[in-house]
Design an enzyme around this catalytic site. Structure first.
Site, short mmCIF file in Angstrom:
data_model
loop_
_atom_site.label_atom_id
_atom_site.label_comp_id
_atom_site.label_asym_id
_atom_site.label_seq_id
_atom_site.Cartn_x
_atom_site.Cartn_y
_atom_site.Cartn_z
N GLU A 226 -11.43 1.03 -3.71
CA GLU A 226 -10.77 1.42 -2.47
C GLU A 226 -9.51 2.19 -2.79
O GLU A 226 -9.23 2.50 -3.95
CB GLU A 226 -10.45 0.19 -1.61
N ASP B 189 0.82 -1.22 0.00
CA ASP B 189 0.00 0.00 0.00
C ASP B 189 0.85 1.26 0.00
O ASP B 189 0.67 2.16 0.85
CB ASP B 189 -0.94 0.00 1.21
#
Length: 491
Positions: free
Chosen positions: A193, A24
């Site tokens: 997302e 991420d």
């Protein structure tokens, strides 16, 4: 996208710029310097932070969450804790916004004037149930927090969740200025997302991850004249994915963009390197990769043809001569490691861990044999292999879900023993074999070799990868004289 060609080229398409369990990625630039953060999940200290001058070679500055007032101890389970931070810089201040899923998915912001820290205690925005927050500032200077919403109150008429939501916030007062609203439902793939917002020219670009963080992972983009929409999807969505290909890097997504000083753009994103027979097994977690961005007809186009310098030096030897641990060391149960006496490390019952960085590697722990101690290869609490030393008895043990077994034992001799584990080529259909041994007064010998597939995300689930952890087996502290990690071969 442009694919690599030529044998032996270290290209960004297949080689992570930050290898190991560093998923991420989010990046920002200040002048000539780039700063990057990653998710840390249950591991503490939380949120590793990196520095680079070229986006290709990175040095870990430290960790953002280093105090219990920032990250309270007691993570309930593996793959929980701290999710998907975003780093931004404005007017001399660095901002990191993230999610603590242990607290109902609360969104928090910490700040610093020096990215190496110290970072402030968190500003918490309650009532924003979700993950993956982003910060951006509108033309009038107001701040918006955009996130992946999981709150039932924001569920659209079609019943879909998650969605991308946004709310204006006052960072100085630590309050929301309005109720959150849905700004984007995704391009049509599952699980929109990881939103990030950027201003380029007259447009606001909304970058998202879609398709889930497994093999269907993808990068999508939309744009609007206003920061809060309405957004139109790029005609070429998804703009980047490796889904349904035989490419050696898979699960590519959760990206962030950054503008270079010369006006060109780059993208960091996560990917995995699965190996072995179907379905393929990735074991070191989701890693950070680099791409370059071109612009065509006002939309970003991803190219993965960057050539990288020599491989990152992931090797280290730590003799614990100082009282502070290197920032590579983390606790596997959310407990912050504390200072220790110089000259050896005194271990308690809490795991002290370091992330595996390579596909093939060797790790050695030089330990005092006077107290029981364990060296574990951990994916989570239900999936691990370890070698233990208790007096003159060495034993290799394994746990795979509810099944636990002793694999082999041997006698150890000497006051100081080196516990060894290596990841080597697979002898079956898995990604590798993990072999355990020791070096003592009688020399080096191997006790057992175990199939590495059972310590993979495809078997265990979750969002993490392997770590190497050390801990005392009983109430008596165990002493580690030194630890050494070496990659084996070129990747």
């Amino acid at each position: 996208m442009t694919e690599p060609s030529g044998a032996g080229i270290r290209d960004a398409a297949t080689t992570p710029v930050i290898p190991g369990l560093f998923p991420d990625p989010s990046v920002c630039r200040v002048g000539e310097d780039y700063y990057l953060v990653n998710s840390s999940f249950e591991y503490a200290p939380g949120i590793p932070i990196w520095h680079s001058r070229d986006l290709r070679t990175w040095t870990q500055l430290g960790n953002v969450l280093t105090r219990e007032t920032q990250f309270p101890a007691g993570v309930s389970a593996a793959s929980r804790g701290i999710y998907a931070p975003t780093i931004r810089h404005r007017d001399g201040t660095f901002f990191v916004v993230g999610t603590n899923v242990e607290r109902g998915g609360e969104q928090f912001v910490v700040t610093a004037t020096d990215p190496a820290g110290p970072w402030s205690d968190p500003i918490v925005f309650e009532g924003l149930g979700g993950i993956d927050p982003d910060l951006a500032w509108d033309d009038d200077g107001s701040c918006v927090l955009t996130y992946c919403a999981l709150d039932e109150a924001l569920r659209p008429e079609d019943g879909s969740l998650p969605v991308i939501a946004q709310v204006r916030v006052d960072l100085d007062r630590g309050i929301r200025l309005e109720e959150p609203r849905v700004i984007w439902r995704g391009s049509g793939l599952a699980h929109p997302e990881g939103p990030h917002l950027y201003r380029r020219g007259d447009w606001w670009y909304l970058l998202t991850a879609e398709g889930g963080t497994e093999r269907g992972h993808a990068v999508c983009v939309a744009r609007s004249r206003a920061i809060d929409g309405p957004f139109e999807a790029a005609p070429a969505n998804p703009i980047f994915s490796r889904r349904s290909t035989g490419f050696p890097v898979q699960n590519t997504g959760h990206a962030d963009l950054v503008e270079r000083p010369d006006g060109s753009w780059a993208m960091v994103y996560l990917g995995v390197r699965p190996r072995g027979f179907t379905p393929g097994f990735h074991v070191v977690g989701r890693e950070t990769f680099l791409a370059r961005i071109a612009w065509a007809d006002g939309w970003p186009v991803v190219h993965t043809d960057n050539v990288l310098p020599a491989r990152p030096d992931t090797s280290f030897t730590d003799d614990f001569s100082g009282t502070e641990l290197h920032p590579r060391w983390v606790s596997a149960d959310g407990t912050l490691p504390g200072p220790h006496p110089a000259g050896g490390l005194a271990l308690g019952s809490h795991d002290l861990a370091v992330r595996v960085r390579d596909l093939r590697w060797r790790f050695e722990a030089h330990v005092d044999a006077s107290a029981p101690v364990a060296l574990r290869v951990r994916l989570d609490d239900q999936h691990w292999y370890e070698i233990t030393l208790d007096g003159d008895a060495a034993e290799v043990r394994a746990r795979i879900g509810p099944l636990a077994a002793s694999m082999r034992s041997a006698r150890a001799t000497g006051d100081v023993v080196t516990l060894v584990v290596e990841a080597v080529d697979a002898t079956h259909d898995g990604p590798d074999d993990l072999r355990f041994g020791l070096v003592d007064a009688d020399g080096e010998r191997w006790l057992a070799a175990l199939d590495g597939r059972y310590l993979s995300t495809e078997v265990a689930g979750g969002f993490t990868g392997r770590v190497l952890s050390l801990r005392a087996l009983g109430a008596t502290p165990a002493r580690v004289v030194s630890a050494r990690y070496l990659p084996l071969g070129d990747e």
